[in-house]
Motif scaffolding. Structure first.
Motif, PDB file in Angstrom:
ATOM      1  N   GLN A  31       0.833  -1.196   0.000  1.00 40.57           N
ATOM      2  CA  GLN A  31       0.000   0.000   0.000  1.00 40.57           C
ATOM      3  C   GLN A  31       0.879   1.263   0.000  1.00 40.57           C
ATOM      4  OE1 GLN A  31      -3.307   0.063  -0.306  1.00 40.57           O
ATOM      5  NE2 GLN A  31      -3.293  -2.187  -0.424  1.00 40.57           N
ATOM      6  N   PRO A  32       0.579   2.244  -0.854  1.00 41.20           N
ATOM      7  CA  PRO A  32       1.443   3.433  -0.968  1.00 41.20           C
ATOM      8  C   PRO A  32       1.578   4.214   0.331  1.00 41.20           C
ATOM      9  CG  PRO A  32      -0.096   3.316  -2.806  1.00 41.20           C
ATOM     10  CD  PRO A  32      -0.524   2.274  -1.824  1.00 41.20           C
ATOM     11  N   GLU A  33       0.580   4.170   1.186  1.00 45.17           N
ATOM     12  CA  GLU A  33       0.642   4.959   2.418  1.00 45.17           C
ATOM     13  C   GLU A  33       1.357   4.237   3.566  1.00 45.17           C
ATOM     14  OE1 GLU A  33      -3.241   2.666   2.345  1.00 45.17           O
ATOM     15  OE2 GLU A  33      -2.050   3.901   0.955  1.00 45.17           O
ATOM     16  N   LYS A  34       1.769   3.005   3.362  1.00 46.81           N
ATOM     17  CA  LYS A  34       2.431   2.249   4.436  1.00 46.81           C
ATOM     18  C   LYS A  34       3.786   2.880   4.763  1.00 46.81           C
ATOM     19  CE  LYS A  34       3.944  -2.363   5.840  1.00 46.81           C
ATOM     20  NZ  LYS A  34       4.087  -3.780   5.463  1.00 46.81           N
ATOM     21  N   THR A  35       4.013   3.117   6.045  1.00 46.15           N
ATOM     22  CA  THR A  35       5.232   3.790   6.494  1.00 46.15           C
ATOM     23  C   THR A  35       5.875   3.000   7.630  1.00 46.15           C
ATOM     24  OG1 THR A  35       4.321   5.953   5.898  1.00 46.15           O
ATOM     25  CG2 THR A  35       6.186   5.941   7.422  1.00 46.15           C
ATOM     26  N   VAL A  36       7.188   2.888   7.606  1.00 41.05           N
ATOM     27  CA  VAL A  36       7.923   2.204   8.674  1.00 41.05           C
ATOM     28  C   VAL A  36       9.130   3.057   9.055  1.00 41.05           C
ATOM     29  CG1 VAL A  36       7.216  -0.097   7.899  1.00 41.05           C
ATOM     30  CG2 VAL A  36       9.364   0.888   7.063  1.00 41.05           C
ATOM     31  N   HIS A  37       9.629   2.830  10.257  1.00 42.02           N
ATOM     32  CA  HIS A  37      10.846   3.488  10.726  1.00 42.02           C
ATOM     33  C   HIS A  37      12.038   2.690  10.196  1.00 42.02           C
ATOM     34  CE1 HIS A  37      13.916   5.137  13.332  1.00 42.02           C
ATOM     35  NE2 HIS A  37      13.050   6.039  13.792  1.00 42.02           N
ATOM     36  N   LYS A  38      12.891   3.329   9.430  1.00 43.15           N
ATOM     37  CA  LYS A  38      13.935   2.573   8.725  1.00 43.15           C
ATOM     38  C   LYS A  38      14.940   1.930   9.687  1.00 43.15           C
ATOM     39  CE  LYS A  38      17.135   6.439   7.797  1.00 43.15           C
ATOM     40  NZ  LYS A  38      17.823   7.205   6.732  1.00 43.15           N
TER      41      LYS A  38
END
Length: 436
Positions: A31-38
């Protein structure tokens, strides 16, 4: 989001595989909005590197790649391609060689951690639009880190659980070993009846199964066996405690002939031996039968042997110091016993041990006068054990002769025995194994 004009196949002689196609497919499906802390994902990959088949250097290269992405978070819909040169990557990866860098970049691609987006000529660069923003980049895409974030975290949690289980198993083994050795030493020092040397041999056989490469199942089985063995020895020692309590009560109230307490033999199981219902004359005989190793009284033979030893000046080892325990605590003494170098060599006997201690005593620079005083005070066996312990301690004892004289004085005042020194040396070995 896939940028228009990006290739799906690698440049040059690099081949395409189904695994690479699967990684690209997984990256497109996120999903394009999926965000994680690198850096949290990086930490999870670091924990799970063995399960992912990544060496330490590959982790360092991944850290360098992530450092070229300016944001702390990774969002699937954003451009997640970094395009540093090999020279800059080598510098941020702690100066590794270019050939090593290329090898570990390939490992990251094969493991599905990053996607290689090669330009027509294989170089890494970016094209910028009129506004100065990057419109097209060729390098390494980080989208798989977002797409597989949950997988990496699950693998890391699995590794952490296995590590905790291993630590727990090692702690169980360490505690059981400590309990067993101290209880056996107590039985010997108190001269309680039973085959204590035989029990110590069984203990050595159990810990002989330990290996540095032992996995969780092996460690768990060994821990269970050691705990069961420890519980049996404890039950035996408790019988003597109960017996002494009963004797004390009877001495204070001799007019009470009836005892309302049940016989401790009915509630305390023995070491694998069936008990008969007949009463034993005293607790010493009862304890010996529980161990299945009761020895007949040899009063006259014992007196004759002691008289012979007094005449020859050779002290017999104390009943609280079995030779296998001495060798376990002080294995360095074996280097001074001829024919004991090989792993298949049979265990030494007391005569060989005492002879080796004489040799080590001279090697350590202990004077004949100090040695003679120690032998007269504590006996040749304990003095030899003390010499073996000094050898094992190595540089911890700077003046062996003075150390021996000091302990001889403590022995003369009744404030010293060799048991605690042996237990301390064995404890040091246990800590070293636990740390390994």
């Amino acid at each position: 989001m896939t940028q228009q004009g990006l290739a799906t196949t690698p440049f040059g002689r690099r081949t395409l595989s189904l695994g690479l196609i699967a990684t690209q497919q997984q990256a497109r499906a996120v999903q394009p909005e999926k965000t994680v802390h690198k850096w949290k994902i990086f930490q999870a990959i670091t924990e799970a590197k063995d399960k992912l088949g990544l060496p330490d250097r590959a982790i360092a290269v991944l850290s360098a790649l992530l450092s070229f992405h300016q944001e702390t978070t990774l969002t699937a819909g954003d451009p997640l391609i970094v395009f540093p040169s090999n020279e800059k990557l080598c510098a941020r990866a702690h100066g590794i060689a270019p050939a090593t860098l290329r090898r570990h970049l390939a490992a990251l691609v094969e493991a599905g951690i990053v996607i290689r987006r090669d330009s027509p000529n294989g170089k890494r660069y970016a094209r910028r639009g009129m506004d100065g923003e990057v419109s097209l980049a060729f390098g390494f895409e980080l989208t798989p880190l977002v797409a597989r974030a949950e997988e990496f975290e699950a693998l890391a949690a699995e590794v952490q659980a296995e590590r905790r289980a291993l630590r727990l198993a090692r702690e169980r083994i360490t505690l059981a070993r400590r309990d067993i050795t101290k209880m056996i030493l107590l039985g010997m020092e108190e001269a309680l009846p039973g085959d204590w040397q035989g029990l110590h041999g069984q203990y050595l056989a159990l810990i002989g199964r330990l290996r540095r490469s032992s996995d969780l199942s092996e460690l768990g089985a060994i821990a269970t066996d050691l705990e069961g063995f420890s519980a049996e020895i404890l039950k035996h020692l408790e019988l003597f405690t109960n017996s002494r309590d009963s004797s004390a009560n009877e001495s204070h109230s001799e007019h009470h002939k009836q005892n309302s307490k049940p016989d401790p033999r009915e509630s305390e199981p023995a070491f694998g031996k069936d008990r008969s219902d007949e009463r034993q004359p005293d607790s010493e005989t009862r304890g010996a039968e529980i161990l299945g190793s009761a020895q007949p009284r040899q009063g006259r033979e014992e007196e004759a042997r002691e008289a012979e030893e007094a005449a020859t000046g050779t002290s017999r080892p104390s009943p609280g110091t079995p030779l296998p325990m001495v060798i376990e605590a002080c294995p360095d003494i074996l280097d001074y016993i001829p024919g004991r170098e090989g792993q298949g060599a049979s265990p030494p006997n007391w005569a060989e041990f005492l002879k080796a201690a004489e040799l080590v005593r001279a090697m350590l620079g202990i004077s004949p006068d100090a040695w003679r005083d120690a032998v007269q005070t504590m006996g040749q066996a304990d003095a030899s054990i003390l010499v073996a312990a000094i050898l094992q301690k190595g540089d911890e004892v700077r003046f062996p002769g003075g150390y021996l004289r000091a302990l001889t004085e403590k022995k003369r005042d009744g404030q010293f025995s060799v048991g605690p020194i042996l237990m301390a040396l064995i404890g040091t070995k246990l800590k070293a194994m636990k740390g390994g």
